[in-house]
Design a protein around this motif. Structure first.
Motif, short mmCIF file in Angstrom:
data_model
loop_
_atom_site.label_atom_id
_atom_site.label_comp_id
_atom_site.label_asym_id
_atom_site.label_seq_id
_atom_site.Cartn_x
_atom_site.Cartn_y
_atom_site.Cartn_z
N ASP A 156 0.81 -1.22 0.00
CA ASP A 156 0.00 0.00 0.00
C ASP A 156 0.84 1.27 0.00
N VAL A 157 2.10 1.17 -0.43
CA VAL A 157 3.00 2.32 -0.32
C VAL A 157 2.71 3.36 -1.39
N ALA A 158 2.69 4.64 -0.99
CA ALA A 158 2.59 5.79 -1.91
C ALA A 158 1.53 5.59 -2.99
N GLU A 159 0.31 5.28 -2.57
CA GLU A 159 -0.76 5.09 -3.54
C GLU A 159 -1.00 6.37 -4.33
N PRO A 160 -1.46 6.27 -5.60
CA PRO A 160 -1.69 7.47 -6.41
C PRO A 160 -2.66 8.43 -5.72
N SER A 161 -2.41 9.75 -5.88
CA SER A 161 -3.26 10.75 -5.26
C SER A 161 -4.61 10.81 -5.96
N GLY A 162 -5.58 11.41 -5.27
CA GLY A 162 -6.93 11.48 -5.82
C GLY A 162 -7.02 12.28 -7.10
N GLY A 163 -6.05 13.18 -7.33
CA GLY A 163 -6.08 13.99 -8.54
C GLY A 163 -5.80 13.21 -9.81
N GLY A 164 -5.21 12.02 -9.65
CA GLY A 164 -4.93 11.18 -10.80
C GLY A 164 -4.04 11.86 -11.83
N LEU A 165 -4.21 11.45 -13.08
CA LEU A 165 -3.37 11.96 -14.15
C LEU A 165 -3.56 13.46 -14.34
N ARG A 166 -4.80 13.95 -14.20
CA ARG A 166 -5.04 15.38 -14.38
C ARG A 166 -4.26 16.20 -13.36
N GLY A 167 -4.22 15.74 -12.10
CA GLY A 167 -3.45 16.44 -11.08
C GLY A 167 -1.96 16.40 -11.36
N GLU A 168 -1.49 15.26 -11.87
CA GLU A 168 -0.07 15.14 -12.21
C GLU A 168 0.30 16.08 -13.35
#
Length: 391
Positions: A181-193
């Protein structure tokens, strides 16, 4: 060292060996495949371009996936790619295998640096990234000299087969030691990145990284013929000089990780200035074998003093969505790798001697200084936020 970061360091050792060992084997590869040394040098460029184009593709394709399976998959890609390198029947097949292998490089170090930072307390995150990169520097102490010696004794293909074995170990270690469960993707997903790529400081940091690597690879791609033709060292002695270069990188990586938490941009600017001066000294005194050996050691130290600060610079500037930016920064380093190898090859083909090649590297280092000074000046108007990456 936390065990999950050790697993990442083992994988970075494998990747570093894959990337750099070809430079110690250029004459052997060129002779075996019937191409010139500058043409063989393009295998460095091809790998670097694979990193550049592969990094954003892989990062965007895996933006919503759990980090651990992505890292396992990328390490597996390196195993398969190195196997293809070992069995490549000709130059162009070897080039294709190198590019395929490189597709996972930028994403692994980008995602891996974010994962490493998430595994430790906030005040140790820069050092955690440096620990992961320690595998890359150890590759130059152990992997590259051993791979060079192995290739000289048993043929360059044996070197790539050895890397396959190390790669299998790294896959097992990541699968076993890295938490699920390490460093799961943030809720912003690709758009946030993607949103953070609108920040000027992110791009300036990447430009500094590219120019720094170009300064290195303009000369280091051709370090073996430089040391034999200019410094008068034997082929076997070059292996030990590469070992010293790797030792310098390891020491520099440790120093750079600590300095990144202290005076980040002054460290970058000062180190790049010293690098430019060192390359000018290499041009002037490289014919003296003992001086050339000492310069190579210091060169390795300086180049990795600046790597952890530049990586943490991008992660902090893109703190709302660090995975893609951190991955693209690895692509930026490899834009420099590709450009440097190409610039060095063009210079040699145009008649520049090996002895004068460091002058080109020094000019590129001074360009990096200029961009770093501009970035620091912009900090005074809009400081880069010193915060941890989103988890």
């Amino acid at each position: 060292m936390p065990l999950p970061i050790l697993a990442l360091a083992i994988a970075s050792f494998c990747i570093g060996t894959t990337e750099f060992v070809i430079m110690g084997l250029l004459p052997e590869v060129a002779a075996d495949l019937g191409v010139s040394i500058p043409s063989a040098g393009l295998l460095v460029t091809g790998y670097a371009l694979g990193v550049v184009f592969g990094a954003p593709i892989v990062a965007m394709a895996t933006a919503h996936l759990p980090r651990k399976p992505v890292l396992v998959g990328l390490a597996t890609l390196f195993v398969v790619g190195n196997l293809f390198c070992a069995i490549a029947p000709n130059y162009w097949m070897l080039m294709a295998a190198r590019v395929f292998t490189a597709f996972g490089h930028g994403a692994f170090f980008g995602i891996g640096s974010v994962v490493a930072a998430s595994l430790v307390p906030r005040n140790k995150r820069a050092s955690a990234i440096a620990l992961m990169f320690a595998g890359l520097t150890l590759a130059n102490i152990l992997g590259v000299p051993a791979g060079t010696a192995l290739g000289e004794a048993f043929g360059w293909r044996a070197t790539f087969l050895a890397v396959v074995g190390i790669g299998l170990i790294s896959v097992a270690c990541i699968a076993w030691l890295v938490p699920s469960d390490v460093a799961e993707p943030s809720g912003g997903g690709l758009r946030g990145e993607l949103r953070v790529l609108g920040k000027l400081q992110v791009w300036l940091a990447m430009l500094i990284a590219a120019l720094t690597s170009a300064s290195l690879f303009t000369v280091f791609t051709y370090i073996k013929p430089y040391l034999t033709d200019v410094s008068g060292l034997s082929t076997s002695a070059v292996t030990w000089v590469l070992l010293l270069f790797g030792a310098g990188m390891t020491i520099g990586n440790i120093i750079g990780g600590r300095l990144a938490d202290w005076k980040l941009m002054p460290t970058v600017i000062g180190t790049l200035l010293l690098m430019a001066l060192l390359l000018l000294g290499f041009m002037q005194f490289g014919a003296i074998a003992s001086v050339a050996i000492g310069i190579v050691f210091l060169w390795g130290l300086l180049i990795f003093v600046v790597v952890p600060p530049l990586q943490i610079r991008v992660v902090e500037a893109a703190s709302e969505g660090p995975n893609l930016a951190a991955t693209l920064n690895q692509g930026a380093f490899n834009v420099g790798n590709a450009s440097g190898a190409w610039i060095g090859g063009v210079a040699l083909s145009a008649g520049v001697s090996y002895a004068n090649l460091p002058l080109v590297g020094a000019a590129l280092a001074l360009l990096a200084v200029t961009v770093a000074v501009l970035s620091q000046a912009l900090d005074r108007r809009t400081p880069v936020p010193l915060q941890a990456p989103a988890e």
